[in-house]
Scaffold this active site. Structure first.
Site, mmCIF file in Angstrom:
data_model
loop_
_atom_site.group_PDB
_atom_site.id
_atom_site.type_symbol
_atom_site.label_atom_id
_atom_site.label_comp_id
_atom_site.label_asym_id
_atom_site.label_seq_id
_atom_site.Cartn_x
_atom_site.Cartn_y
_atom_site.Cartn_z
ATOM 1 N N LYS A 170 -5.768 15.536 -9.452
ATOM 2 C CA LYS A 170 -5.185 14.247 -9.054
ATOM 3 C C LYS A 170 -5.018 13.317 -10.266
ATOM 4 O O LYS A 170 -4.034 12.581 -10.345
ATOM 5 C CB LYS A 170 -6.026 13.586 -7.952
ATOM 6 N N TYR B 294 -10.329 19.046 -7.719
ATOM 7 C CA TYR B 294 -9.455 18.079 -7.023
ATOM 8 C C TYR B 294 -9.280 16.827 -7.878
ATOM 9 O O TYR B 294 -8.167 16.329 -8.067
ATOM 10 C CB TYR B 294 -10.070 17.732 -5.668
ATOM 11 N N ASP C 17 5.322 28.237 0.639
ATOM 12 C CA ASP C 17 4.012 28.117 -0.006
ATOM 13 C C ASP C 17 4.272 27.557 -1.395
ATOM 14 O O ASP C 17 4.867 28.237 -2.247
ATOM 15 C CB ASP C 17 3.345 29.499 -0.077
ATOM 16 N N VAL C 18 3.840 26.319 -1.618
ATOM 17 C CA VAL C 18 4.172 25.652 -2.886
ATOM 18 C C VAL C 18 3.461 26.264 -4.088
ATOM 19 O O VAL C 18 3.720 25.879 -5.221
ATOM 20 C CB VAL C 18 3.896 24.123 -2.832
ATOM 21 N N ASP D 238 6.444 23.528 4.301
ATOM 22 C CA ASP D 238 4.994 23.636 4.506
ATOM 23 C C ASP D 238 4.662 25.131 4.649
ATOM 24 O O ASP D 238 5.546 25.920 4.986
ATOM 25 C CB ASP D 238 4.580 22.883 5.782
#
Ligand code: NAI
Length: 254
Positions: A162, A158, A65-66, A41
Protein backbone atom coordinates in the site's frame (compact mmCIF):
# COMPACT_ATOMS: atom_id res chain seq x y z
CA UNK A 1 -33.14 10.52 -10.05
CA UNK A 2 -31.27 13.78 -9.49
CA UNK A 3 -27.78 13.43 -10.91
CA UNK A 4 -24.98 14.65 -8.66
CA UNK A 5 -22.45 14.46 -11.47
CA UNK A 6 -24.16 15.08 -14.83
CA UNK A 7 -20.67 15.32 -16.34
CA UNK A 8 -20.31 11.53 -15.96
CA UNK A 9 -23.09 10.73 -18.45
CA UNK A 10 -21.66 8.37 -21.09
CA UNK A 11 -18.18 8.57 -19.52
CA UNK A 12 -16.21 5.31 -19.73
CA UNK A 13 -15.02 3.69 -16.51
CA UNK A 14 -12.96 0.55 -15.86
CA UNK A 15 -12.99 -0.90 -12.33
CA UNK A 16 -11.34 -3.94 -10.76
CA UNK A 17 -12.66 -5.68 -7.66
CA UNK A 18 -16.19 -4.95 -8.86
CA UNK A 19 -17.80 -8.02 -7.24
CA UNK A 20 -17.62 -6.72 -3.69
CA UNK A 21 -17.22 -3.85 -1.26
CA UNK A 22 -15.66 -0.63 -2.51
CA UNK A 23 -15.31 -1.66 -6.18
CA UNK A 24 -18.98 -2.63 -6.33
CA UNK A 25 -20.01 0.66 -4.73
CA UNK A 26 -17.83 2.65 -7.16
CA UNK A 27 -19.36 0.87 -10.15
CA UNK A 28 -22.90 1.43 -8.91
CA UNK A 29 -22.40 5.14 -8.28
CA UNK A 30 -20.89 5.73 -11.72
CA UNK A 31 -23.69 3.69 -13.35
CA UNK A 32 -26.34 5.73 -11.52
CA UNK A 33 -24.75 8.86 -12.99
CA UNK A 34 -25.14 7.44 -16.50
CA UNK A 35 -21.55 6.27 -17.05
CA UNK A 36 -20.53 3.12 -18.93
CA UNK A 37 -18.69 0.74 -16.59
CA UNK A 38 -16.59 -2.31 -17.45
CA UNK A 39 -15.84 -4.30 -14.31
CA UNK A 40 -13.49 -7.16 -13.56
CA UNK A 41 -13.04 -9.58 -10.68
CA UNK A 42 -11.95 -13.17 -9.99
CA UNK A 43 -15.41 -13.68 -8.57
CA UNK A 44 -18.68 -13.60 -10.52
CA UNK A 45 -21.39 -13.40 -7.89
CA UNK A 46 -24.84 -12.08 -7.02
CA UNK A 47 -23.54 -8.50 -6.75
CA UNK A 48 -22.30 -8.68 -10.34
CA UNK A 49 -25.58 -10.20 -11.54
CA UNK A 50 -27.47 -7.43 -9.76
CA UNK A 51 -25.48 -4.73 -11.59
CA UNK A 52 -26.02 -6.55 -14.90
CA UNK A 53 -29.77 -6.71 -14.28
CA UNK A 54 -30.12 -3.07 -13.30
CA UNK A 55 -27.79 -1.62 -15.94
CA UNK A 56 -28.06 -3.97 -18.94
CA UNK A 57 -26.89 -1.38 -21.47
CA UNK A 58 -24.13 0.34 -19.55
CA UNK A 59 -22.50 -2.37 -17.39
CA UNK A 60 -20.32 -5.23 -18.58
CA UNK A 61 -18.36 -7.75 -16.52
CA UNK A 62 -15.41 -9.97 -17.35
CA UNK A 63 -13.75 -12.50 -15.11
CA UNK A 64 -10.16 -11.40 -14.55
CA UNK A 65 -7.48 -12.49 -12.12
CA UNK A 66 -5.42 -9.32 -11.81
CA UNK A 67 -2.34 -11.39 -10.90
CA UNK A 68 -2.31 -13.01 -14.37
CA UNK A 69 -0.68 -10.81 -17.04
CA UNK A 70 -2.51 -12.41 -19.98
CA UNK A 71 -5.87 -12.05 -18.24
CA UNK A 72 -5.15 -8.40 -17.44
CA UNK A 73 -4.29 -7.71 -21.08
CA UNK A 74 -7.43 -9.49 -22.33
CA UNK A 75 -9.53 -7.67 -19.74
CA UNK A 76 -8.13 -4.31 -20.85
CA UNK A 77 -8.67 -5.13 -24.54
CA UNK A 78 -12.27 -6.20 -23.93
CA UNK A 79 -12.95 -3.12 -21.81
CA UNK A 80 -11.44 -0.69 -24.31
CA UNK A 81 -13.41 -2.39 -27.09
CA UNK A 82 -16.75 -2.15 -25.25
CA UNK A 83 -16.16 1.38 -23.97
CA UNK A 84 -14.42 2.72 -27.08
CA UNK A 85 -11.60 4.01 -24.84
CA UNK A 86 -11.32 4.72 -21.14
CA UNK A 87 -11.64 8.01 -19.34
CA UNK A 88 -11.50 6.73 -15.76
CA UNK A 89 -9.55 3.73 -14.47
CA UNK A 90 -10.23 2.54 -10.92
CA UNK A 91 -7.66 0.05 -9.63
CA UNK A 92 -9.55 -1.23 -6.61
CA UNK A 93 -9.05 -5.02 -6.31
CA UNK A 94 -7.00 -6.01 -3.29
CA UNK A 95 -6.60 -8.54 -0.50
CA UNK A 96 -5.44 -8.51 3.14
CA UNK A 97 -2.43 -10.43 4.48
CA UNK A 98 -3.90 -11.52 7.84
CA UNK A 99 -1.74 -8.86 9.55
CA UNK A 100 1.33 -11.13 9.40
CA UNK A 101 4.62 -9.63 10.66
CA UNK A 102 7.64 -10.20 8.44
CA UNK A 103 8.87 -13.41 10.12
CA UNK A 104 5.45 -14.98 9.58
CA UNK A 105 5.34 -13.85 5.96
CA UNK A 106 6.64 -16.52 3.60
CA UNK A 107 7.66 -15.96 -0.02
CA UNK A 108 4.29 -17.17 -1.24
CA UNK A 109 2.26 -14.72 0.86
CA UNK A 110 4.62 -11.83 0.04
CA UNK A 111 4.32 -12.48 -3.70
CA UNK A 112 0.56 -12.99 -3.55
CA UNK A 113 0.00 -9.68 -1.76
CA UNK A 114 2.45 -7.77 -3.97
CA UNK A 115 1.04 -9.27 -7.17
CA UNK A 116 -2.61 -8.75 -6.22
CA UNK A 117 -2.37 -5.31 -4.65
CA UNK A 118 0.56 -3.64 -6.44
CA UNK A 119 1.78 -5.32 -9.62
CA UNK A 120 -1.81 -5.60 -10.83
CA UNK A 121 -2.06 -1.80 -10.79
CA UNK A 122 1.18 -1.41 -12.77
CA UNK A 123 -0.01 -3.97 -15.32
CA UNK A 124 -3.56 -2.68 -15.86
CA UNK A 125 -2.35 0.92 -15.92
CA UNK A 126 0.17 0.05 -18.63
CA UNK A 127 -2.53 -1.76 -20.58
CA UNK A 128 -4.98 1.18 -20.45
CA UNK A 129 -2.73 4.27 -20.39
CA UNK A 130 -1.79 4.23 -24.12
CA UNK A 131 -5.45 4.66 -25.07
CA UNK A 132 -5.82 7.50 -22.54
CA UNK A 133 -2.76 9.21 -24.01
CA UNK A 134 -4.25 8.93 -27.50
CA UNK A 135 -7.25 10.95 -26.34
CA UNK A 136 -4.99 13.23 -24.21
CA UNK A 137 -7.24 12.66 -21.25
CA UNK A 138 -7.60 10.18 -18.42
CA UNK A 139 -7.96 9.83 -14.67
CA UNK A 140 -6.52 6.92 -12.70
CA UNK A 141 -7.59 6.33 -9.09
CA UNK A 142 -5.63 3.67 -7.20
CA UNK A 143 -6.93 2.13 -3.98
CA UNK A 144 -4.27 2.50 -1.29
CA UNK A 145 -5.12 2.43 2.43
CA UNK A 146 -4.16 4.04 5.70
CA UNK A 147 -1.77 1.08 5.63
CA UNK A 148 -0.02 3.05 2.89
CA UNK A 149 0.66 5.86 5.35
CA UNK A 150 1.18 4.31 8.80
CA UNK A 151 1.85 0.91 10.35
CA UNK A 152 -0.86 -1.25 11.87
CA UNK A 153 -3.39 -1.32 9.04
CA UNK A 154 -2.06 -4.62 7.76
CA UNK A 155 0.95 -6.91 8.00
CA UNK A 156 4.41 -6.52 6.45
CA UNK A 157 3.41 -7.32 2.86
CA UNK A 158 0.11 -5.39 2.83
CA UNK A 159 1.67 -2.28 4.39
CA UNK A 160 4.61 -2.41 1.97
CA UNK A 161 2.30 -2.85 -1.04
CA UNK A 162 0.00 0.00 0.00
CA UNK A 163 2.93 2.38 0.62
CA UNK A 164 4.22 1.45 -2.84
CA UNK A 165 0.83 2.18 -4.45
CA UNK A 166 1.00 5.75 -3.13
CA UNK A 167 4.52 6.18 -4.53
CA UNK A 168 3.63 4.59 -7.86
CA UNK A 169 0.61 6.88 -8.18
CA UNK A 170 2.70 10.01 -7.60
CA UNK A 171 5.28 8.98 -10.20
CA UNK A 172 2.52 8.07 -12.67
CA UNK A 173 0.99 11.51 -12.31
CA UNK A 174 4.39 13.22 -12.46
CA UNK A 175 5.34 11.46 -15.68
CA UNK A 176 2.05 11.95 -17.57
CA UNK A 177 0.32 15.03 -16.10
CA UNK A 178 1.39 17.22 -19.04
CA UNK A 179 -0.09 14.63 -21.40
CA UNK A 180 -3.55 15.06 -19.88
CA UNK A 181 -3.42 12.32 -17.28
CA UNK A 182 -4.31 12.76 -13.62
CA UNK A 183 -3.61 10.07 -11.02
CA UNK A 184 -4.54 10.00 -7.33
CA UNK A 185 -4.75 7.40 -4.60
CA UNK A 186 -7.33 6.96 -1.89
CA UNK A 187 -6.46 5.80 1.63
CA UNK A 188 -9.54 4.34 3.31
CA UNK A 189 -9.56 3.51 7.01
CA UNK A 190 -12.15 1.18 8.50
CA UNK A 191 -14.66 0.42 5.76
CA UNK A 192 -17.36 -2.15 6.43
CA UNK A 193 -16.92 -4.61 3.54
CA UNK A 194 -16.54 -8.39 3.26
CA UNK A 195 -12.77 -7.87 3.51
CA UNK A 196 -13.25 -7.13 7.21
CA UNK A 197 -15.87 -9.83 7.85
CA UNK A 198 -13.60 -11.41 10.47
CA UNK A 199 -13.81 -8.24 12.60
CA UNK A 200 -17.59 -8.52 12.66
CA UNK A 201 -17.66 -12.27 13.39
CA UNK A 202 -19.06 -13.56 16.68
CA UNK A 203 -19.78 -10.72 19.09
CA UNK A 204 -18.03 -8.22 16.73
CA UNK A 205 -15.57 -7.39 19.50
CA UNK A 206 -12.82 -6.45 16.99
CA UNK A 207 -15.17 -4.23 15.01
CA UNK A 208 -16.20 -2.36 18.16
CA UNK A 209 -12.57 -1.93 19.15
CA UNK A 210 -11.67 -0.51 15.72
CA UNK A 211 -14.59 1.94 15.94
CA UNK A 212 -13.46 3.05 19.40
CA UNK A 213 -9.90 3.63 18.17
CA UNK A 214 -11.20 5.69 15.24
CA UNK A 215 -11.69 9.38 16.16
CA UNK A 216 -15.00 9.43 14.23
CA UNK A 217 -16.11 6.52 16.42
CA UNK A 218 -17.48 4.38 13.59
CA UNK A 219 -16.81 2.33 10.49
CA UNK A 220 -17.65 3.82 7.09
CA UNK A 221 -19.74 2.35 4.30
CA UNK A 222 -18.11 1.52 0.95
CA UNK A 223 -20.45 4.07 -0.65
CA UNK A 224 -18.58 6.83 1.20
CA UNK A 225 -15.34 5.79 -0.51
CA UNK A 226 -17.21 5.62 -3.83
CA UNK A 227 -18.48 9.17 -3.27
CA UNK A 228 -14.90 10.42 -2.83
CA UNK A 229 -13.88 8.49 -5.95
CA UNK A 230 -16.48 10.31 -8.05
CA UNK A 231 -15.28 13.68 -6.81
CA UNK A 232 -11.60 12.84 -7.43
CA UNK A 233 -12.38 11.47 -10.90
CA UNK A 234 -14.47 14.49 -11.88
CA UNK A 235 -13.27 17.70 -13.57
CA UNK A 236 -14.05 19.42 -10.24
CA UNK A 237 -10.84 17.85 -8.92
CA UNK A 238 -8.80 18.84 -11.98
CA UNK A 239 -6.02 20.47 -9.92
CA UNK A 240 -5.66 17.51 -7.53
CA UNK A 241 -2.62 15.67 -8.90
CA UNK A 242 -0.75 12.72 -7.41
CA UNK A 243 -2.49 13.23 -4.08
CA UNK A 244 -3.19 10.48 -1.59
CA UNK A 245 -6.52 11.30 0.03
CA UNK A 246 -7.34 9.64 3.36
CA UNK A 247 -10.95 8.77 4.17
CA UNK A 248 -10.40 7.28 7.56
CA UNK A 249 -12.54 8.94 10.24
CA UNK A 250 -9.40 10.64 11.53
CA UNK A 251 -7.26 7.52 11.93
CA UNK A 252 -4.01 9.06 10.63
CA UNK A 253 -4.43 12.32 12.55
CA UNK A 254 -3.52 10.47 15.74
P1 NAI B 1 -13.59 -6.82 -0.72
O1 NAI B 1 -12.93 -8.07 -0.29
O2 NAI B 1 -15.00 -6.54 -0.33
O3 NAI B 1 -13.50 -6.68 -2.32
C1 NAI B 1 -12.30 -6.92 -3.01
C2 NAI B 1 -12.63 -7.51 -4.36
O4 NAI B 1 -11.40 -7.74 -5.05
C3 NAI B 1 -13.37 -8.86 -4.26
O5 NAI B 1 -14.52 -8.86 -5.08
C4 NAI B 1 -12.33 -9.85 -4.75
O6 NAI B 1 -12.89 -10.99 -5.41
C5 NAI B 1 -11.49 -9.01 -5.70
N1 NAI B 1 -10.18 -9.60 -5.93
C6 NAI B 1 -9.34 -10.13 -5.01
N2 NAI B 1 -8.28 -10.68 -5.61
C7 NAI B 1 -8.46 -10.49 -6.94
C8 NAI B 1 -7.71 -10.85 -8.09
N3 NAI B 1 -6.56 -11.54 -8.01
N4 NAI B 1 -8.18 -10.50 -9.31
C9 NAI B 1 -9.36 -9.82 -9.42
N5 NAI B 1 -10.11 -9.47 -8.37
C10 NAI B 1 -9.66 -9.80 -7.15
O7 NAI B 1 -12.63 -5.67 -0.22
P2 NAI B 1 -12.83 -4.07 -0.16
O8 NAI B 1 -12.90 -3.70 1.24
O9 NAI B 1 -13.86 -3.63 -1.11
O10 NAI B 1 -11.40 -3.63 -0.71
C11 NAI B 1 -11.19 -2.96 -1.93
C12 NAI B 1 -9.86 -2.26 -1.89
O11 NAI B 1 -9.88 -1.30 -0.86
C13 NAI B 1 -8.66 -3.16 -1.63
O12 NAI B 1 -7.58 -2.75 -2.43
C14 NAI B 1 -8.37 -2.91 -0.16
O13 NAI B 1 -7.02 -3.15 0.15
C15 NAI B 1 -8.74 -1.46 -0.04
N6 NAI B 1 -9.01 -1.02 1.31
C16 NAI B 1 -10.08 -1.53 2.02
C17 NAI B 1 -10.29 -1.11 3.31
C18 NAI B 1 -11.42 -1.62 4.13
O14 NAI B 1 -11.47 -1.32 5.33
N7 NAI B 1 -12.34 -2.39 3.59
C19 NAI B 1 -9.41 -0.14 3.97
C20 NAI B 1 -8.33 0.32 3.13
C21 NAI B 1 -8.17 -0.12 1.87
Amino acid sequence: MMKNYPEFKNVSVIVTGVASGIGRAQAEKFLLEGAFVFGGDINDNEAVKNLKRRFPQTFRFKLCDVTELEQVKQFADAALHFLGGCEILLNTAGILDAYKPTLETDEELWDKIMNTNLKSIFRLTNAVLPSMLKQSHGVIINMASIAGMVAGGGGAAYTAAKHAIIGYTKQLDYDYAKSGIRACSIAPGAINTPMNAADFAGDAHMARQVAEETPAGRWAKPEEVAELTLFLASPRADYIHGANVPIDGGWVEK
